[in-house]
Design an enzyme around this catalytic site. Structure first.
Site, short mmCIF file in Angstrom:
data_model
loop_
_atom_site.label_atom_id
_atom_site.label_comp_id
_atom_site.label_asym_id
_atom_site.label_seq_id
_atom_site.Cartn_x
_atom_site.Cartn_y
_atom_site.Cartn_z
N ALA A 1 0.84 -1.20 0.00
CA ALA A 1 0.00 0.00 0.00
C ALA A 1 0.87 1.25 0.00
O ALA A 1 2.07 1.18 0.27
CB ALA A 1 -0.90 0.01 1.24
N ASN A 2 0.25 2.37 -0.30
CA ASN A 2 0.89 3.66 -0.11
C ASN A 2 0.48 4.21 1.25
O ASN A 2 -0.57 3.86 1.77
CB ASN A 2 0.42 4.65 -1.18
CG ASN A 2 1.14 4.46 -2.50
OD1 ASN A 2 1.89 3.51 -2.69
ND2 ASN A 2 0.91 5.38 -3.40
N ARG A 3 1.27 5.11 1.77
CA ARG A 3 0.96 5.75 3.03
C ARG A 3 -0.07 6.85 2.78
O ARG A 3 0.18 7.75 1.98
CB ARG A 3 2.25 6.37 3.56
CG ARG A 3 2.32 6.57 5.02
CD ARG A 3 3.60 7.29 5.34
NE ARG A 3 4.77 6.43 5.45
CZ ARG A 3 5.00 5.60 6.46
NH1 ARG A 3 4.13 5.47 7.44
NH2 ARG A 3 6.10 4.89 6.50
#
Ligand code: C5P
Length: 220
Positions: A29-31
């Site tokens: 995932a991205n932050r």
């Protein structure tokens, strides 16, 4: 609210990260906290718009008057966005993962031997570029760009390459991620506005005011 400058308009907003599953217990995932996108959805609803908020996995309450659609992966987000069109304006705030595992393992990958498994990735759809190229392209299409260097220059390039009207560029080299404040530059075709650091709610309010002004000027 007495002043409803977006009454009768449909705004489509994406927010949060996407989760790209590796196996039943793991993902990449991205932050992203989703805060800036949710604040924009709240401001749009307060301004009288019909709001569709397509959200990745976040820990945030749904703002009042907002139609929220929860998704996990970029592919699900792309489908939900397609379904939600047409819209007068789309603001894509989501931190979509650029890649996903090429294959989803339906059983949990076991630790075995000493060699860790190789993760093969494949590209995700670019939802913003897809909306830009769509026959249902909104009159006003806004993308976000999180950058750590050459913020405005990169945003200018991104605005052109993605075919969007405005890019909201934010410098995420500091503590923007997960925080309540943001410092942005609004990059348009002919001018760039540098906003001072302010609360994400205030960024949302001002952005929505400019959206209302723009749609008013275009449609009357
Ligand atoms: O290219 P980059 O990811 O920096 O572009 C950011 C902008 O593009 C954001 O508005 C983001 O929501 C959107 N985006 C998207 N789908 C992707 C990647 C980015 O909609 N797969």
């Amino acid at each position: 609210l007495a002043h409803q400058p977006l009454k009768g308009r449909h705004l489509l907003i994406t927010a949060g990260p996407t989760h790209e599953p590796i196996d039943p217990v793991r993902y990449i995932a991205n932050r992203s906290s989703g805060r800036q996108g949710f604040a924009i959805a709240a401001a749009a609803a307060a301004a009288g718009a019909k709001v569709t908020l397509v959200s990745g996995p976040v820990q945030l309450p749904t703002p009042a008057g907002v139609n929220r659609i929860d998704v996990e992966s970029a592919e699900e987000m792309a489908q939900a966005v397609k379904k939600a069109l047409p819209a007068d304006c789309a603001i894509m705030v989501a931190a979509v993962a650029d890649w996903r595992p090429r294959e989803y393992q339906s059983e949990k990958i076991k630790k075995r031997g000493s060699a860790p498994p190789a993760l093969m990735l494949t590209e995700n759809p670019d939802i913003l570029a897809m909306v830009a190229a769509s026959s249902k392209r909104p009159d006003l299409l806004i993308g976000f760009a999180a950058e750590t260097q050459d913020v405005v220059e990169n945003a200018r390039k991104k605005r052109k390459s993605k075919g969007v009207d405005w890019i909201v560029a934010n410098d995420v080299s500091g503590e923007v991620m997960g925080g309540t404040k943001n410092q942005v530059h609004i990059v348009r075709e002919r001018r760039v506005e540098d906003w001072e650091e302010m609360d994400k709610d205030e960024v949302a309010g001002r952005l929505i005011a400019e959206v209302a002004e723009h749609l008013e000027a275009v449609h009357g």
